[in-house]
Design a protein around this motif. Structure first.
Motif, PDB file in Angstrom:
ATOM      1  N   SER A 150      -6.301 -23.033  -1.960  1.00 31.75           N
ATOM      2  CA  SER A 150      -6.948 -24.331  -2.120  1.00 31.75           C
ATOM      3  C   SER A 150      -6.540 -24.949  -3.451  1.00 31.75           C
ATOM      4  CB  SER A 150      -8.459 -24.161  -2.035  1.00 31.75           C
ATOM      5  OG  SER A 150      -9.100 -24.867  -3.056  1.00 31.75           O
ATOM      6  N   LEU A 151      -6.054 -26.199  -3.419  1.00 34.28           N
ATOM      7  CA  LEU A 151      -5.574 -26.827  -4.646  1.00 34.28           C
ATOM      8  C   LEU A 151      -6.690 -27.120  -5.639  1.00 34.28           C
ATOM      9  CD1 LEU A 151      -2.789 -29.228  -3.346  1.00 34.28           C
ATOM     10  CD2 LEU A 151      -2.626 -26.888  -4.094  1.00 34.28           C
ATOM     11  N   PRO A 152      -7.781 -27.779  -5.204  1.00 33.52           N
ATOM     12  CA  PRO A 152      -8.867 -28.001  -6.180  1.00 33.52           C
ATOM     13  C   PRO A 152      -9.420 -26.681  -6.695  1.00 33.52           C
ATOM     14  CG  PRO A 152      -9.386 -29.022  -4.066  1.00 33.52           C
ATOM     15  CD  PRO A 152      -8.101 -28.351  -3.888  1.00 33.52           C
ATOM     16  N   GLY A 153      -9.416 -25.663  -5.812  1.00 31.44           N
ATOM     17  CA  GLY A 153      -9.903 -24.348  -6.218  1.00 31.44           C
ATOM     18  C   GLY A 153      -9.092 -23.787  -7.370  1.00 31.44           C
ATOM     19  N   ALA A 154      -7.776 -23.968  -7.310  1.00 28.13           N
ATOM     20  CA  ALA A 154      -6.921 -23.423  -8.371  1.00 28.13           C
ATOM     21  C   ALA A 154      -7.240 -24.087  -9.704  1.00 28.13           C
ATOM     22  CB  ALA A 154      -5.458 -23.624  -8.008  1.00 28.13           C
ATOM     23  N   VAL A 155      -7.429 -25.419  -9.658  1.00 24.91           N
ATOM     24  CA  VAL A 155      -7.731 -26.126 -10.898  1.00 24.91           C
ATOM     25  C   VAL A 155      -9.081 -25.679 -11.443  1.00 24.91           C
ATOM     26  CG1 VAL A 155      -8.097 -28.374 -11.904  1.00 24.91           C
ATOM     27  CG2 VAL A 155      -6.365 -28.084 -10.163  1.00 24.91           C
ATOM     28  N   LEU A 156     -10.041 -25.622 -10.547  1.00 27.37           N
ATOM     29  CA  LEU A 156     -11.377 -25.177 -10.953  1.00 27.37           C
ATOM     30  C   LEU A 156     -11.329 -23.766 -11.528  1.00 27.37           C
ATOM     31  CD1 LEU A 156     -14.383 -26.016 -10.792  1.00 27.37           C
ATOM     32  CD2 LEU A 156     -14.494 -24.721  -8.676  1.00 27.37           C
ATOM     33  N   GLY A 157     -10.632 -22.869 -10.811  1.00 26.12           N
ATOM     34  CA  GLY A 157     -10.538 -21.485 -11.261  1.00 26.12           C
ATOM     35  C   GLY A 157      -9.844 -21.384 -12.604  1.00 26.12           C
ATOM     36  N   GLY A 158      -8.773 -22.166 -12.781  1.00 24.70           N
ATOM     37  CA  GLY A 158      -8.056 -22.128 -14.048  1.00 24.70           C
ATOM     38  C   GLY A 158      -8.949 -22.547 -15.200  1.00 24.70           C
ATOM     39  N   LEU A 159      -9.631 -23.678 -15.012  1.00 22.23           N
ATOM     40  CA  LEU A 159     -10.514 -24.147 -16.078  1.00 22.23           C
ATOM     41  C   LEU A 159     -11.612 -23.133 -16.355  1.00 22.23           C
ATOM     42  CD1 LEU A 159     -10.818 -27.913 -15.174  1.00 22.23           C
ATOM     43  CD2 LEU A 159      -9.633 -26.893 -17.101  1.00 22.23           C
ATOM     44  N   LEU A 160     -12.189 -22.602 -15.277  1.00 23.26           N
ATOM     45  CA  LEU A 160     -13.277 -21.635 -15.430  1.00 23.26           C
ATOM     46  C   LEU A 160     -12.803 -20.414 -16.212  1.00 23.26           C
ATOM     47  CD1 LEU A 160     -16.134 -21.787 -14.368  1.00 23.26           C
ATOM     48  CD2 LEU A 160     -15.464 -20.285 -12.495  1.00 23.26           C
ATOM     49  N   LEU A 161     -11.616 -19.921 -15.842  1.00 26.69           N
ATOM     50  CA  LEU A 161     -11.105 -18.730 -16.518  1.00 26.69           C
ATOM     51  C   LEU A 161     -10.832 -19.017 -17.992  1.00 26.69           C
ATOM     52  CD1 LEU A 161     -10.372 -15.813 -15.826  1.00 26.69           C
ATOM     53  CD2 LEU A 161      -8.011 -16.521 -15.787  1.00 26.69           C
ATOM     54  N   GLY A 162     -10.275 -20.211 -18.255  1.00 25.40           N
ATOM     55  CA  GLY A 162     -10.023 -20.578 -19.645  1.00 25.40           C
ATOM     56  C   GLY A 162     -11.317 -20.595 -20.442  1.00 25.40           C
ATOM     57  N   PHE A 163     -12.350 -21.219 -19.865  1.00 23.91           N
ATOM     58  CA  PHE A 163     -13.633 -21.302 -20.570  1.00 23.91           C
ATOM     59  C   PHE A 163     -14.239 -19.918 -20.751  1.00 23.91           C
ATOM     60  CE2 PHE A 163     -13.348 -25.769 -19.787  1.00 23.91           C
ATOM     61  CZ  PHE A 163     -14.050 -26.311 -20.853  1.00 23.91           C
ATOM     62  N   ILE A 164     -14.195 -19.111 -19.694  1.00 23.54           N
ATOM     63  CA  ILE A 164     -14.781 -17.771 -19.801  1.00 23.54           C
ATOM     64  C   ILE A 164     -14.079 -16.977 -20.893  1.00 23.54           C
ATOM     65  CG2 ILE A 164     -15.057 -15.567 -18.610  1.00 23.54           C
ATOM     66  CD1 ILE A 164     -15.470 -17.074 -16.047  1.00 23.54           C
ATOM     67  N   GLU A 165     -12.746 -17.048 -20.877  1.00 20.55           N
ATOM     68  CA  GLU A 165     -11.997 -16.238 -21.834  1.00 20.55           C
ATOM     69  C   GLU A 165     -12.326 -16.643 -23.276  1.00 20.55           C
ATOM     70  OE1 GLU A 165      -7.892 -15.645 -20.713  1.00 20.55           O
ATOM     71  OE2 GLU A 165      -7.399 -15.413 -22.828  1.00 20.55           O
ATOM     72  N   ILE A 166     -12.288 -17.961 -23.537  1.00 20.29           N
ATOM     73  CA  ILE A 166     -12.528 -18.424 -24.903  1.00 20.29           C
ATOM     74  C   ILE A 166     -13.962 -18.125 -25.333  1.00 20.29           C
ATOM     75  CG2 ILE A 166     -12.728 -20.461 -26.360  1.00 20.29           C
ATOM     76  CD1 ILE A 166      -9.884 -19.804 -25.928  1.00 20.29           C
ATOM     77  N   TYR A 167     -14.919 -18.451 -24.464  1.00 26.29           N
ATOM     78  CA  TYR A 167     -16.310 -18.317 -24.888  1.00 26.29           C
ATOM     79  C   TYR A 167     -16.764 -16.876 -24.959  1.00 26.29           C
ATOM     80  CZ  TYR A 167     -17.237 -23.255 -25.185  1.00 26.29           C
ATOM     81  OH  TYR A 167     -17.225 -24.545 -25.590  1.00 26.29           O
ATOM     82  N   VAL A 168     -16.229 -16.029 -24.084  1.00 28.92           N
ATOM     83  CA  VAL A 168     -16.615 -14.612 -24.167  1.00 28.92           C
ATOM     84  C   VAL A 168     -16.160 -14.028 -25.499  1.00 28.92           C
ATOM     85  CG1 VAL A 168     -16.032 -12.331 -23.287  1.00 28.92           C
ATOM     86  CG2 VAL A 168     -16.831 -14.072 -21.734  1.00 28.92           C
ATOM     87  N   VAL A 169     -14.913 -14.348 -25.863  1.00 31.85           N
ATOM     88  CA  VAL A 169     -14.410 -13.821 -27.134  1.00 31.85           C
ATOM     89  C   VAL A 169     -15.178 -14.432 -28.304  1.00 31.85           C
ATOM     90  CG1 VAL A 169     -12.405 -13.754 -28.639  1.00 31.85           C
ATOM     91  CG2 VAL A 169     -12.159 -13.287 -26.225  1.00 31.85           C
ATOM     92  N   SER A 170     -15.540 -15.703 -28.139  1.00 31.13           N
ATOM     93  CA  SER A 170     -16.247 -16.365 -29.217  1.00 31.13           C
ATOM     94  C   SER A 170     -17.668 -15.825 -29.390  1.00 31.13           C
ATOM     95  CB  SER A 170     -16.279 -17.861 -28.924  1.00 31.13           C
ATOM     96  OG  SER A 170     -16.882 -18.543 -29.984  1.00 31.13           O
ATOM     97  N   PHE A 171     -18.316 -15.544 -28.278  1.00 30.99           N
ATOM     98  CA  PHE A 171     -19.706 -15.076 -28.354  1.00 30.99           C
ATOM     99  C   PHE A 171     -19.793 -13.584 -28.640  1.00 30.99           C
ATOM    100  CE2 PHE A 171     -21.005 -18.710 -25.405  1.00 30.99           C
ATOM    101  CZ  PHE A 171     -21.232 -19.526 -26.492  1.00 30.99           C
ATOM    102  N   PHE A 172     -18.849 -12.846 -28.079  1.00 34.83           N
ATOM    103  CA  PHE A 172     -18.892 -11.391 -28.256  1.00 34.83           C
ATOM    104  C   PHE A 172     -17.583 -10.946 -28.896  1.00 34.83           C
ATOM    105  CE2 PHE A 172     -21.120 -12.607 -24.397  1.00 34.83           C
ATOM    106  CZ  PHE A 172     -22.380 -12.147 -24.649  1.00 34.83           C
ATOM    107  N   PRO A 173     -17.462 -11.143 -30.213  1.00 33.11           N
ATOM    108  CA  PRO A 173     -16.168 -10.846 -30.864  1.00 33.11           C
ATOM    109  C   PRO A 173     -15.735  -9.397 -30.677  1.00 33.11           C
ATOM    110  CG  PRO A 173     -17.642 -11.999 -32.349  1.00 33.11           C
ATOM    111  CD  PRO A 173     -18.455 -11.623 -31.169  1.00 33.11           C
TER     112      PRO A 173
END
Lengths: 450, 387
Positions: free
Chosen positions: B330-353
């Protein structure tokens, strides 16, 4: 009976040959290649159980091998090699307590602890068990999936296992990226790997022709049919995964003791790729094929070093030109033998043109400095292996052996591909309605029931 | 299961995941006194950039999977190729005119051949114009001046798209109709081949990717008493991504070829019966996927400032994870998943160094969890094999 005797005689002869090899001078390169063939052969045969016999693509084998390698390393590490870890990452607890020597002496089994060989057997066994436990943990959830999703999940598990030793919490056991060095074990002899390999051959051959093996192959051919015949899918899949993981762990332990060191780069995804090339080359589902494939792959790896030697650059240009021209000629040959027209496709002229251009460049500029400078083709062996795998997948998906196994019957037995005189008569009788009036009637019956 | 039930389940699932995420965020922010608004904004910019890059790569995975059910393991290497093409476009220009001519003939010729086969350019006049444009444009770009990042990006996108088409033609097309496991093995082999070929041709060492543009100049703005530091690339990446997504969406929904593509994704056989040239559509899919991967590769390299032949591995895996999260195919799914993964990765590292060492492990864990418990992803259709 005769076949068993032949097998025993062959094993005896090979053992004798190996003994003579170890006694001769200048064979250390060959011996280490053989050791690698045996070690990787064990791993390939165990992967073949999942990928070939069970028909499930598993890409996490390097994870199981890594666990086996690390467990063997920790258990076998002698006291003087443990001491330096005080300044490193290995925790005091792991350093002092994960020691097979200590355990055995604690149990009063000093005679085992004094013999490094017996200790090594036990360490390998524990390594196998650890890997098998992991196999159950990985296999049980992921085997609910099918096809490429399952492959990706096993790949993910394998990569997680590979990445974990570097993480700070786990590094207490694994010494982090530095790895563990100074592992004793098979003490540099070939006999360990050889006898382990023989055992694995025996075990997997027996397994393949047992009821379990047939159940595995039933699952490969058709899961639903197999289930209808009473094969417990989940049980058999997890069982195959566990057995495979066990021997992968053993192979990992043997490899760690071969290298005498283990770190996270020892067992990366390339290991699984390497095994995949081996079993695809030999033929998925064939134990003989796995061994043949491993031998080829190890020989490329050990004796393909000349591909990565420094050469003057013109060698590269020339071989590129020859490769292109060869591809051009080969495609023309294939199309000619298959009677395809036109014999040379338009796009294939591109290969010819590039090849010719490279050849001309090589000839005309042979004295230029950029043509005579030394270059080195790093990674040529891996490229070669990748190309081999792609070519197998495109042109001969069943590999060298298909699913067939080596057997003495193949060599000494009567030929089964040519029907005997009696069979021929029988066939003639069956297919001739005048001689066999019943044949046509039964056929009609079949049609009616269908 | 009916479609409406599926939709409601997926909505519920996303809602639940979102709520959990927000709750976690709130709890963590409340317990971190030094986590100010400025840092949230800064993390947001980083996450948006990373997520956009993942989304661009994930689109290639998801389109290819949607059409031929192949997990294109070599997609990460296509991404790497895109970076290297841009790198050489920027460092080797302006070229000597002879070399430029040679490159133009080789590159332009291949590009022309591939584009002709992709877009049905049978008409001689159009082909001639296109040829003129491609040859002239390439020569002009290579011979006269030092290329900036935009020209390098465009050139690299074109070249990488062609490389993707060639990869498909050489490695995957002969396997059409083969078991999916064989195709996956071939894709892995292609990935290894490209990695090692990259090490051979480009050299195994890490190189600096110096875009020398305004993009890398540090800038800042103030929020209250805090300052947020950022570079131009953090703004450019989401913008370029948005433009590319817009164009892609137009292409897929509004053009004949896009229609053919959707038809092939639904049912290749029937599409073929209706007169769709399936081989062409598949090649086109690889072309578009590779173009997007090249764009992502160039911007990723500008963002992180260095390239090496194995750089495609982790972004490739993570983008694949993103595609799976969104629902592969699914094309919208890929965009959504990409953004979600980017946010998860950055914020997880930021919140739990303390978890930053597990950053890569985390992507795999997420991949496995999604595949095990929700193989259809957040918005995707159910693609589990049927009898």
């Amino acid at each position: 009976m005769r076949n068993h005797l032949l097998t025993l005689a062959t094993v005896g002869l090979v053992t004798l040959g190996l003994y003579l090899l170890t006694q001769m001078d200048g064979t250390s390169g060959l011996l280490s290649a053989l050791r690698l063939i045996f070690i990787w052969g064990i791993a390939a045969i165990s992967l073949n159980l999942i990928n070939g016999q069970l028909g499930i693509l598993s890409l996490g084998h390097h994870g199981f091998m890594l666990v086996g390698g690390y467990v063997t390393a920790l258990l076998m590490l002698p006291e003087k090699e443990r001491r330096p870890f005080r300044t490193r990452l290995l925790s005091d607890w792991a350093r002092d307590n994960l020691d097979l020597d200590k355990w055995l002496r604690g149990l009063g089994l000093d005679f085992i602890a004094n013999s490094i060989d017996l200790k090594f057997i036990i360490a390998l066994f524990i390594a196998g068990l650890a890997a098998a436990l992991l196999g159950v943990l990985v296999g049980a959830p992921s085997l609910r999936l099918k096809g490429d999703y399952l492959a990706i999940v096993t790949f993910g598990f394998g990569e997680i296992i590979r990445l974990l030793p570097n993480a700070p919490e786990v590094a207490a056991f694994t010494n982090g990226p530095l790895g563990i060095k100074g592992i004793p074990g098979d003490a540099g002899t070939i006999w360990w790997t050889f006898f382990a390999f023989l055992f694995v051959l025996w075990f997997f051959t027996r397994l393949k022709f047992s009821s379990y093996g047939r159940a595995f192959e039933g699952i490969r051919e058709d899961e639903i049919a197999a289930e209808a015949m009473g094969v417990n899918l989940a049980y058999h899949k997890v069982l195959a995964f566990t057995i495979s993981a066990f021997f992968a762990g053993v192979a990992g332990g043997l490899y760690a003791s071969y290298l005498q060191s283990v770190d996270t780069q020892t067992f990366n995804f390339f290991v699984t790729f390497f095994l995949l090339v081996a079993i695809s080359l030999g033929g998925l589902g064939s134990i003989t094929g796995a061994v043949i494939g491993t031998a080829v792959v190890v020989l490329v790896r050990n004796y393909g070093g000349f591909l990565e030697q420094p050469y003057p650059a013109w060698v590269g240009y020339l071989s590129g030109a020859l490769l292109m021209l060869g591809a051009f000629a080969f495609s023309a040959y294939i199309r000619k033998t298959r009677r395809l027209r036109p014999v040379i496709e338009t796009k294939h002229y591109i290969f010819g043109a590039i090849g010719l251009a490279l050849l001309l460049v090589t000839v005309f500029f042979r004295n230029e400095p950029w043509m005579t400078q030394t270059v080195q083709f790093f990674g040529m062996r891996k490229i070669l292996l990748a190309v081999i795998l792609i070519l197998i997948m495109i042109y001969r998906r069943e590999g060298v052996m298909g699913r067939a196994e080596f057997s003495w019957k193949l060599i000494f037995g009567p030929r089964e591909d040519i029907p005997s005189e009696e069979q021929r008569k029988q066939d003639a009788w069956l297919s001739n309605p005048e001689l066999n009036p019943g044949a046509s009637e039964t056929k009609e019956d079949d049609d009616a029931s269908a | 299961m009916t479609a409406s039930k599926l939709a409601s389940r997926s909505t519920l699932f996303s809602l639940f995941a979102g709520l959990l995420f927000v709750a976690l965020l709130g709890w963590r922010i409340a317990s971190m006194p030094d986590y100010t608004f400025a840092r949230i904004v800064q993390d947001f910019l980083n996450a948006l950039t990373l997520g956009s890059l993942y989304a661009l790569i994930a689109l290639g995975y998801t389109m290819v999977y949607g059409i031929i059910r192949l997990i294109n393991f070599a997609h990460g290497e296509i991404f790497m190729l895109g970076s290297y093409f841009a790198f050489y476009a920027m460092t080797l220009t302006p070229m000597h005119w002879g070399l430029a001519l040679l490159t133009t003939v080789l590159l332009g010729g291949t590009v022309l051949l591939v584009l002709r086969s992709l877009f049905n350019l049978e008409e001689p006049k159009r082909t001639f114009l296109l040829a003129l444009l491609i040859f002239g444009g390439t020569f002009f770009l290579l011979a006269f001046r030092h290329l900036g990042w935009i020209e390098a990006l465009l050139l690299s996108m074109l070249a990488t798209g062609v490389a993707g088409v060639l990869l498909e033609a050489v490695a995957y097309r002969p396997l059409r109709g083969a078991p999916r496991e064989s195709m996956l093995i071939t894709a892995i082999a292609a990935s290894f081949f490209l990695q090692n070929m990259g090490q051979l041709l480009f050299g195994p060492r890490v190189r600096g990717f110096n875009a020398e543009t305004v993009l890398n100049q540090p800038r800042s703005f103030a929020i209250g008493e805090e300052t947020v530091y950022f570079t131009g690339i953090l703004i450019v990446v989401p913008a370029v991504t948005a433009v590319l997504l817009f164009v892609l969406n137009l292409f897929v929904t509004r053009t004949r070829l896009g229609k053919a593509m959707r038809a092939t994704a639904q049912d290749a056989e029937v599409a073929q019966m209706m007169g769709v040239n399936v081989n062409q559509v598949i090649a086109l899919t690889f072309f578009i996927g590779s173009i997007l991967a090249a764009a992502a590769g160039v911007m990723y390299s500008i963002r992180f400032g260095q390239i090496h032949p194995l750089m495609g591995l982790m972004p490739g895996i993570k983008a694949f994870t993103a595609a799976v999260i969104g629902g592969i195919g699914s094309l919208p799914g890929a965009v959504l998943g990409g953004l979600l993964l980017g946010f998860i990765e950055i914020y997880v590292v930021s919140f739990f160094p303390t978890l930053s060492a597990y950053k890569d492990v985390f992507a795999f864990v997420l991949l496995i969890l999604i595949l095990l418990f929700r193989p259809s992803g957040l918005v995707g259709e159910d693609l589990t094999e049927k009898v």
